[in-house]
Design an enzyme around this catalytic site. Structure first.
Site, mmCIF file in Angstrom:
data_model
loop_
_atom_site.group_PDB
_atom_site.id
_atom_site.type_symbol
_atom_site.label_atom_id
_atom_site.label_comp_id
_atom_site.label_asym_id
_atom_site.label_seq_id
_atom_site.Cartn_x
_atom_site.Cartn_y
_atom_site.Cartn_z
ATOM 1 N N LYS A 68 20.915 -7.437 1.610
ATOM 2 C CA LYS A 68 19.792 -6.785 2.281
ATOM 3 C C LYS A 68 18.766 -6.383 1.247
ATOM 4 O O LYS A 68 19.110 -5.821 0.202
ATOM 5 C CB LYS A 68 20.304 -5.529 3.019
ATOM 6 C CG LYS A 68 19.261 -4.797 3.816
ATOM 7 C CD LYS A 68 19.109 -5.372 5.209
ATOM 8 C CE LYS A 68 17.825 -4.959 5.894
ATOM 9 N NZ LYS A 68 16.638 -5.749 5.455
ATOM 10 N N LYS A 92 21.599 0.997 -3.639
ATOM 11 C CA LYS A 92 20.892 1.807 -2.639
ATOM 12 C C LYS A 92 21.614 1.767 -1.288
ATOM 13 O O LYS A 92 21.806 2.791 -0.644
ATOM 14 C CB LYS A 92 19.472 1.243 -2.485
ATOM 15 C CG LYS A 92 18.497 2.141 -1.767
ATOM 16 C CD LYS A 92 17.151 1.459 -1.576
ATOM 17 C CE LYS A 92 16.481 1.067 -2.864
ATOM 18 N NZ LYS A 92 15.104 0.570 -2.647
ATOM 19 N N LYS A 104 17.195 -9.322 -2.992
ATOM 20 C CA LYS A 104 15.744 -9.138 -3.058
ATOM 21 C C LYS A 104 15.092 -10.497 -3.194
ATOM 22 O O LYS A 104 15.713 -11.431 -3.709
ATOM 23 C CB LYS A 104 15.373 -8.303 -4.288
ATOM 24 C CG LYS A 104 14.024 -7.636 -4.183
ATOM 25 C CD LYS A 104 14.132 -6.358 -3.378
ATOM 26 C CE LYS A 104 12.864 -5.560 -3.332
ATOM 27 N NZ LYS A 104 13.143 -4.165 -2.935
ATOM 28 N N GLY A 215 0.233 5.915 -6.253
ATOM 29 C CA GLY A 215 0.420 4.825 -5.290
ATOM 30 C C GLY A 215 -0.055 5.249 -3.917
ATOM 31 O O GLY A 215 0.269 6.343 -3.452
ATOM 32 N N GLY A 217 -0.068 2.840 -1.217
ATOM 33 C CA GLY A 217 0.312 1.746 -0.314
ATOM 34 C C GLY A 217 1.095 2.320 0.854
ATOM 35 O O GLY A 217 0.952 3.498 1.194
ATOM 36 N N ASN A 218 1.937 1.507 1.448
ATOM 37 C CA ASN A 218 2.700 1.974 2.611
ATOM 38 C C ASN A 218 3.490 3.243 2.281
ATOM 39 O O ASN A 218 3.466 4.218 3.026
ATOM 40 C CB ASN A 218 3.645 0.861 3.097
ATOM 41 C CG ASN A 218 4.563 1.346 4.208
ATOM 42 O OD1 ASN A 218 5.560 2.025 3.955
ATOM 43 N ND2 ASN A 218 4.203 1.063 5.433
ATOM 44 N N GLY A 220 3.348 5.449 -0.512
ATOM 45 C CA GLY A 220 2.582 6.603 -1.005
ATOM 46 C C GLY A 220 1.741 7.252 0.081
ATOM 47 O O GLY A 220 1.678 8.486 0.173
#
Ligand code: GLU
Length: 408
Positions: A68, A92, A104, A215, A217-218, A220
């Protein structure tokens, strides 16, 4: 230049030294991915020329369940970065208590330079080339830097066309009306907030904190909104072009509008323009790196003045910087815990798709909160047991769970 995979292996080695019972053989297995796949993706560009892109999927470890992890589109993405990110995904998922392994993917590309059609053909190409090794019980990709819910829809559609798969559980982070989960979009930021709230008092942080975020982005931007909604003050934010600072606190909704209209954060009314470097060295309660790897290094760690670092990016702090921050008594809430909210809701999405269910946002958030409170408590306890950092606490929790299940 720091190689993120070497950094990850330095962290692993340190964990192995702290708990010798993990054993040399287990650590040797954790040093190598199960599979490391490189693909070439030919794409017909809008001007008629054929361009060949390089793509990757690293399937690191599936002891706990299907591989994943997200897919990153970036001009500097390479196999070493993807391998490090896949390793961190393995830990994680273990930390978050999910029945998932770690993987990944990525493509070396600057997506801003592509038209929408080119981006779609490239994304479908990635799914086509890897269709053999993906699927709900094999490997379940998701978004990462520069990949969106729409990209997941293209990939999922391509994969289903090739394989006949019907549940839609092969990719997560899809739009809600295309089988996505409620709450996936804000899950990484919200998860980070739940982890912060669980640990806040133990980290001796005040009830209302001043927060600096690298950051926008999505991750931050959602984190900024959520911290402000909960009464904290976001005093600084940056993106790849630079940052802004306002000691009285930033209005995040207005800042998003400002970025949309002007294309950057700079010159936001009342605030001061600052560099990314300066943001990392601001005096604040919580510093949140929410961009890329290798931001806090031996070159600037000494200058960090935050009371706590909450890692919403993957790998933002190098092992050398970790040592410096530890000596300065600045706790680092590690990425594999702090940003695990994203993959946790991805797992919920996978589960809903397989069961043909759709959970409400409230249900998703409640479950997310439970998972992350539990994980945070366990990691804190482990770090106290071994008198070590939260990162090492998280590594030990994750590795012990994987070891118990390996070859079972
Ligand atoms: N890319 C995210 C991460 O680094 C999410 C992965 C997922 O949802 O599978 O954790």
């Amino acid at each position: 230049m720091h190689n993120p995979f070497e950094n990850a292996m330095t962290q692993l080695e340190k964990a192995a030294q702290i708990n010798k019972n993990l054993g040399a053989e287990f650590i040797a297995e954790m040093r190598v991915p199960d599979r490391d796949i490189r693909i070439s993706i030919p794409v017909r560009m809008d001007n008629g020329a054929l361009k060949i892109f390089e793509g990757y999927r690293v399937q690191y470890n599936n002891t706990l369940g299907p591989y994943k992890g997200g897919i990153r589109y970036h001009s500097e993405t390479d196999i070493n970065e993807v391998k490090a990110l896949a390793f961190w995904m393995t830990l994680k998922c273990s930390v978050a208590g999910l029945p998932m392994g770690g993987g990944k993917g990525g493509i070396t590309v600057e997506p801003r330079n592509l038209s929408k059609g080119e981006l779609e053909r490239l994304s479908r190409g990635w799914a086509q080339k890897l269709a053999d090794v993906l699927g709900p019980q094999k490997d379940v990709p998701a978004p990462d830097v520069n990949t969106t819910p729409e990209i997941m829809t293209w990939m999922n559609d391509e994969f289903m066309k090739i394989t006949g798969e019907k549940t839609g559980a092969s990719f997560t982070g899809k739009p809600v009306d295309k089988g996505g989960s409620e709450g996936r979009d804000s899950a990484t930021g919200l998860g980070g907030y739940y982890v912060f709230e669980t640990l806040r008092e133990k980290l001796r942080l005040p009830e209302k904190c001043n927060v600096a975020i690298q950051g926008f982005g999505n991750v931050g931007s959602h984190a900024a909104e959520i911290f402000v909604q909960n009464g904290h003050t976001v005093i600084a934010i940056s993106d790849s072009k630079g940052g802004i600072y306002d000691a009285d606190g930033l209005d995040i909704t207005k800042l998003s509008e400002h970025k949309k209209t002007t294309g950057s954060l700079a010159n936001f009314p009342k605030s001061e323009n600052i560099s990314n470097e300066k943001l990392l060295e601001l005096e604040c309660d919580v510093l949140i790196p929410a961009a890329f790897e290798n931001q806090i290094t031996e070159a600037n760690a000494e200058n960090v003045k935050a009371r706590v670092v909450l890692e919403l990016a993957n790998g933002p702090t190098t092992p050398e910087a970790d040592e410096i921050l530890f000596k300065k008594d600045i706790p680092v809430v590690p990425d594999i815990l702090a940003n695990s909210g994203g993959v946790t809701v991805s797992y919920f999405e996978w589960d809903q798709n397989l069961k043909g269910e759709h959970w409400s946002e409230a249900e998703v958030f409640e479950k997310l909160k439970g998972h992350l409170e539990n994980a945070s408590e366990k990691i804190l306890a482990k770090s106290l047991e071994y008198n070590t950092s939260l990162r090492m606490g998280a590594f030990l929790v994750a590795l012990e769970r994987i070891k118990e299940n390996m070859h079972a």
